[in-house]
Write a protein that holds these residues in place. Structure first.
Motif, PDB file in Angstrom:
ATOM      1  N   GLY A   1      12.927  -4.167 105.257  1.00  0.00           N
ATOM      2  CA  GLY A   1      14.146  -3.401 105.120  1.00  0.00           C
ATOM      3  C   GLY A   1      15.163  -3.732 106.195  1.00  0.00           C
ATOM      4  N   ARG A   2      16.410  -3.576 105.863  1.00  0.00           N
ATOM      5  CA  ARG A   2      17.518  -3.745 106.795  1.00  0.00           C
ATOM      6  C   ARG A   2      18.433  -2.530 106.675  1.00  0.00           C
ATOM      7  NH1 ARG A   2      18.883  -8.650 108.881  1.00  0.00           N
ATOM      8  NH2 ARG A   2      21.120  -8.243 108.622  1.00  0.00           N
ATOM      9  N   GLY A   3      18.995  -2.094 107.838  1.00  0.00           N
ATOM     10  CA  GLY A   3      19.865  -0.930 107.823  1.00  0.00           C
ATOM     11  C   GLY A   3      20.914  -0.993 108.931  1.00  0.00           C
ATOM     12  N   ARG A   4      22.083  -0.486 108.662  1.00  0.00           N
ATOM     13  CA  ARG A   4      23.175  -0.449 109.644  1.00  0.00           C
ATOM     14  C   ARG A   4      23.326   0.961 110.162  1.00  0.00           C
ATOM     15  NH1 ARG A   4      28.551   0.873 109.918  1.00  0.00           N
ATOM     16  NH2 ARG A   4      29.866  -0.470 111.255  1.00  0.00           N
ATOM     17  N   VAL A   5      23.392   1.087 111.471  1.00  0.00           N
ATOM     18  CA  VAL A   5      23.573   2.372 112.129  1.00  0.00           C
ATOM     19  C   VAL A   5      24.967   2.388 112.765  1.00  0.00           C
ATOM     20  CG1 VAL A   5      22.701   3.958 113.887  1.00  0.00           C
ATOM     21  CG2 VAL A   5      21.117   2.488 112.614  1.00  0.00           C
ATOM     22  N   PRO A   6      25.847   3.359 112.438  1.00  0.00           N
ATOM     23  CA  PRO A   6      27.187   3.428 113.039  1.00  0.00           C
ATOM     24  C   PRO A   6      27.130   3.616 114.553  1.00  0.00           C
ATOM     25  CG  PRO A   6      27.023   4.827 111.097  1.00  0.00           C
ATOM     26  CD  PRO A   6      25.639   4.379 111.430  1.00  0.00           C
ATOM     27  N   GLY A   7      28.199   3.236 115.226  1.00  0.00           N
ATOM     28  CA  GLY A   7      28.216   3.305 116.681  1.00  0.00           C
ATOM     29  C   GLY A   7      28.111   4.706 117.216  1.00  0.00           C
ATOM     30  N   ASP A   8      28.662   5.680 116.499  1.00  0.00           N
ATOM     31  CA  ASP A   8      28.604   7.037 117.030  1.00  0.00           C
ATOM     32  C   ASP A   8      27.244   7.684 116.854  1.00  0.00           C
ATOM     33  OD1 ASP A   8      28.687   7.160 114.321  1.00  0.00           O
ATOM     34  OD2 ASP A   8      30.171   8.777 114.184  1.00  0.00           O
ATOM     35  N   LEU A   9      26.297   6.954 116.305  1.00  0.00           N
ATOM     36  CA  LEU A   9      24.944   7.480 116.145  1.00  0.00           C
ATOM     37  C   LEU A   9      23.949   6.777 117.054  1.00  0.00           C
ATOM     38  CD1 LEU A   9      24.669   8.031 112.290  1.00  0.00           C
ATOM     39  CD2 LEU A   9      25.191   9.712 114.064  1.00  0.00           C
ATOM     40  N   ASN A  10      24.376   5.924 117.963  1.00  0.00           N
ATOM     41  CA  ASN A  10      23.460   5.297 118.903  1.00  0.00           C
ATOM     42  C   ASN A  10      24.088   5.281 120.295  1.00  0.00           C
ATOM     43  OD1 ASN A  10      24.898   2.609 119.365  1.00  0.00           O
ATOM     44  ND2 ASN A  10      24.595   2.557 117.111  1.00  0.00           N
ATOM     45  N   VAL A  11      23.281   5.068 121.312  1.00  0.00           N
ATOM     46  CA  VAL A  11      23.723   5.195 122.705  1.00  0.00           C
ATOM     47  C   VAL A  11      24.658   4.080 123.123  1.00  0.00           C
ATOM     48  CG1 VAL A  11      21.652   6.479 123.369  1.00  0.00           C
ATOM     49  CG2 VAL A  11      21.644   3.985 123.485  1.00  0.00           C
ATOM     50  N   THR A  12      24.632   2.953 122.405  1.00  0.00           N
ATOM     51  CA  THR A  12      25.480   1.840 122.802  1.00  0.00           C
ATOM     52  C   THR A  12      26.929   2.048 122.398  1.00  0.00           C
ATOM     53  OG1 THR A  12      25.059   0.610 120.764  1.00  0.00           O
ATOM     54  CG2 THR A  12      23.518   0.288 122.596  1.00  0.00           C
ATOM     55  N   GLY A  13      27.162   2.904 121.465  1.00  0.00           N
ATOM     56  CA  GLY A  13      28.501   3.132 120.971  1.00  0.00           C
ATOM     57  C   GLY A  13      28.986   2.067 120.009  1.00  0.00           C
ATOM     58  N   ARG A  14      28.132   1.112 119.690  1.00  0.00           N
ATOM     59  CA  ARG A  14      28.494   0.058 118.750  1.00  0.00           C
ATOM     60  C   ARG A  14      27.551   0.099 117.541  1.00  0.00           C
ATOM     61  NH1 ARG A  14      28.229  -5.164 122.455  1.00  0.00           N
ATOM     62  NH2 ARG A  14      26.307  -4.043 123.024  1.00  0.00           N
ATOM     63  N   SER A  15      28.087  -0.279 116.426  1.00  0.00           N
ATOM     64  CA  SER A  15      27.240  -0.318 115.231  1.00  0.00           C
ATOM     65  C   SER A  15      26.180  -1.401 115.364  1.00  0.00           C
ATOM     66  CB  SER A  15      28.089  -0.574 113.978  1.00  0.00           C
ATOM     67  OG  SER A  15      28.714  -1.827 114.065  1.00  0.00           O
ATOM     68  N   GLN A  16      25.000  -1.129 114.778  1.00  0.00           N
ATOM     69  CA  GLN A  16      23.891  -2.065 114.856  1.00  0.00           C
ATOM     70  C   GLN A  16      23.268  -2.255 113.460  1.00  0.00           C
ATOM     71  OE1 GLN A  16      21.111  -0.450 117.664  1.00  0.00           O
ATOM     72  NE2 GLN A  16      22.282  -1.128 119.463  1.00  0.00           N
ATOM     73  N   VAL A  17      22.763  -3.437 113.249  1.00  0.00           N
ATOM     74  CA  VAL A  17      22.022  -3.765 112.026  1.00  0.00           C
ATOM     75  C   VAL A  17      20.581  -4.045 112.425  1.00  0.00           C
ATOM     76  CG1 VAL A  17      21.773  -5.311 110.064  1.00  0.00           C
ATOM     77  CG2 VAL A  17      24.060  -4.672 110.861  1.00  0.00           C
ATOM     78  N   ASN A  18      19.664  -3.237 111.957  1.00  0.00           N
ATOM     79  CA  ASN A  18      18.248  -3.364 112.311  1.00  0.00           C
ATOM     80  C   ASN A  18      17.440  -3.853 111.107  1.00  0.00           C
ATOM     81  OD1 ASN A  18      18.747  -2.281 114.904  1.00  0.00           O
ATOM     82  ND2 ASN A  18      18.639  -0.195 114.057  1.00  0.00           N
ATOM     83  N   SER A  19      16.410  -4.582 111.401  1.00  0.00           N
ATOM     84  CA  SER A  19      15.505  -5.095 110.362  1.00  0.00           C
ATOM     85  C   SER A  19      14.067  -4.754 110.730  1.00  0.00           C
ATOM     86  CB  SER A  19      15.655  -6.623 110.212  1.00  0.00           C
ATOM     87  OG  SER A  19      16.981  -6.972 109.884  1.00  0.00           O
ATOM     88  N   GLU A  20      13.236  -4.553 109.713  1.00  0.00           N
ATOM     89  CA  GLU A  20      11.803  -4.294 109.928  1.00  0.00           C
ATOM     90  C   GLU A  20      11.020  -4.846 108.751  1.00  0.00           C
ATOM     91  OE1 GLU A  20       8.599  -0.672 110.784  1.00  0.00           O
ATOM     92  OE2 GLU A  20      10.698  -0.230 110.328  1.00  0.00           O
ATOM     93  N   TYR A  21       9.988  -5.621 109.081  1.00  0.00           N
ATOM     94  CA  TYR A  21       9.121  -6.219 108.056  1.00  0.00           C
ATOM     95  C   TYR A  21       7.681  -5.915 108.442  1.00  0.00           C
ATOM     96  CZ  TYR A  21      13.417  -8.754 107.050  1.00  0.00           C
ATOM     97  OH  TYR A  21      14.712  -9.076 106.758  1.00  0.00           O
TER      98      TYR A  21
END
Length: 497
Positions: free
Chosen positions: A119-139
């Protein structure tokens, strides 16, 4: 990718070790009551006046092909065993119980599955500590088991045993239907032959009396006899004609009943000599009432139902103890698909659970009481089945004894009525008696002929009933008795597990 082979090899060893340990734990105890067969609710021996022939054959060891030697009857029985819907339904119920047993047995083993997900998912910046949007993957690639119960108290094993006993009971019930069908076809065949013989005699009587009526009508025309004698002759003719129509109707009904048993139209039966001369059934030895326990399939079925109720009690008792279940997985996980099987990507979960309801509104207690009541019902059903079997054998033995005497008396009565009819006709021809005396003698003669045939058939039917009541042929492995549907047979390891 080659690194995955030692990885899964190590996992297989660990899984095998864990499974072996769990299997050892799951064979600890059973809370089912000890198997106990109720004492026989019948006398240990048949009444003295019903003692059977000492040299007779044992019905359980006598195949139906050896007992019913009439080729036409054998063909009808074979057709019935292939086409009868009751037997087919009983065979399907065996298949149903077999499948239910295999489903229940599977609960004793862990269900191991292989799962692969990504799976892959994008997390908006205002929902993580970095303040930047992130795209995470997990297999992930995992092998695991889910909610496998460690059967420490025998709950699963008792449910499996109950399913097995239900399977064995349904198979014994199929054998009971098989035996009952053979007896019903044989009795229906004898009934049809009885009707054929009675119709034949009635037709001959009608033909004879029609000729007598023609002669007396001619005598009235020429004035050599009175019209009263003609009306008496006509009364005899009408009685014979009425009897013939009644017998024709009864024969049609008997044929329809036999066709239903056979599952096909039996067709016209070829002419036969009187069946008391051609149908010879072997003498049977009743043995002891206790022998019915191993020869009557309905008693065997009731005993398996009793064993199933014992196992269900064990499962209900085990519900009062904690249930321990294992859930776990072992595999690899990575944020990159290429690194899924790299070194260091190993991932595992292990989540044993222990559950014990604290308050269930009395559900478990009521379930235990329900299964205990059902066991009492099974005990009563078993005892009733034994008593019914005892009565059926006693009735058949009694019928065989007294019908033999009745047949001898009916034969003497027929000879007497034949002589009376001859003498009455002779007295009338010599002018020494009125035709009313001939009328009465002829009427009694026809009744005696019909009664003798009925007595012969009743005696043969009692022998058929005795064969079925003693569990005829159930101890013989016969390949010529096909089942309507192919049914699996429990193996010795399954029946003793």
């Amino acid at each position: 990718m080659p690194q995955a082979l030692p990885f899964f090899f190590e996992f297989s060893l660990r899984t095998a070790s864990l499974t072996l340990s769990a299997v050892i734990l799951t064979s600890c105890m059973s809370l089912a009551p000890a198997p106990e067969t109720p004492p026989l609710p019948v006398p240990n021996a048949w009444p003295d006046h019903l003692a059977s022939a000492a040299g007779g054959a044992h019905a359980g060891e006598l195949a139906w092909q050896a007992y019913f030697t009439d080729p036409l009857l054998q063909r009808l029985i074979e057709t019935a065993l292939e086409n009868n819907r009751d037997l087919r339904l009983a065979a399907l119920r065996v298949n149903e119980a077999s499948a239910a047993f295999r489903i229940q047995r599977s609960d004793r083993f862990p269900a191991v599955g292989l799962g692969v997900q990504g799976g892959r998912g994008r997390v908006p910046g205002d929902l993580n500590v970095t303040g930047r949007s992130q795209v995470n993957s997990e297999y992930r690639a995992e092998v695991g088991l889910s909610s496998w119960e460690l059967d420490l108290w025998g709950r699963v094993r008792n449910l499996e045993a109950a399913a097995l006993q239900t399977w064995l009971a349904s198979d014994a019930a199929r054998q009971a239907v098989h035996l009952a069908l053979i007896g019903q076809v044989a009795d229906g065949y004898l009934g049809l032959r009885e009707m054929d013989e009675r119709v034949t005699i009635a037709r001959q009587t009608v033909a004879t009396r029609e000729e007598s009526y023609r002669i007396f009508r001619r005598r009235v025309e020429v004035g050599s006899t009175s019209k009263l004698d003609l009306t008496q002759v006509q009364t005899l003719l009408n009685q014979a004609q009425t009897l013939l129509t009644q017998l024709e109707q009864a024969r049609a009904t008997q044929r329809h009943a036999l066709a239903l048993l056979v599952g096909a139209d039996p067709g016209p039966l070829p002419a036969r000599a009187p069946f008391d001369e051609t149908t010879v059934l072997a003498d049977l030895q009743a043995g002891l009432p206790s022998e019915l326990l191993v020869s009557r399939p309905d008693i065997i079925s009731a005993e398996h139902q009793l064993r199933a109720s014992d196992a269900n009690i064990g499962a209900a008792r085990a519900a009062f103890f904690p249930r321990i279940a294992l859930t776990g997985s072992f595999g690899t996980a990575s944020a990159d698909l290429d690194g899924l099987f790299d070194s260091g990507s190993r991932a595992w979960t292990f989540a044993p659970t222990v559950s014990l309801p604290i308050f269930d509104g009395g559900r478990r207690r009521a379930n235990l009481e329900l299964n205990e009541v059902r066991r009492n019902i099974a005990v009563s059903g078993y005892e009733k089945t034994v008593q019914t079997a005892f009565r059926e054998v006693a009735d058949a033995l009694s019928a065989r004894q007294w019908l033999t005497k009745q047949l001898a008396i009916q034969q003497i009565n027929l000879d007497t009525q034949s002589e009376r009819a001859r003498l009455a006709q002779l007295r009338y021809d010599n002018g020494s008696a009125a035709y009313l005396e001939v009328l009465d003698a002829q009427r009694e003669l026809l009744g005696a002929e019909q009664q003798l045939i009925q007595a012969r058939r009743a005696l043969l039917s009692s022998q058929v009933a005795l064969y079925a009541a003693l569990g005829g042929g159930t101890q013989v492995t016969s390949s010529s008795a096909p089942s309507a549907v192919s049914t699996p047979t429990p193996t010795s390891s399954e029946s003793t597990r």
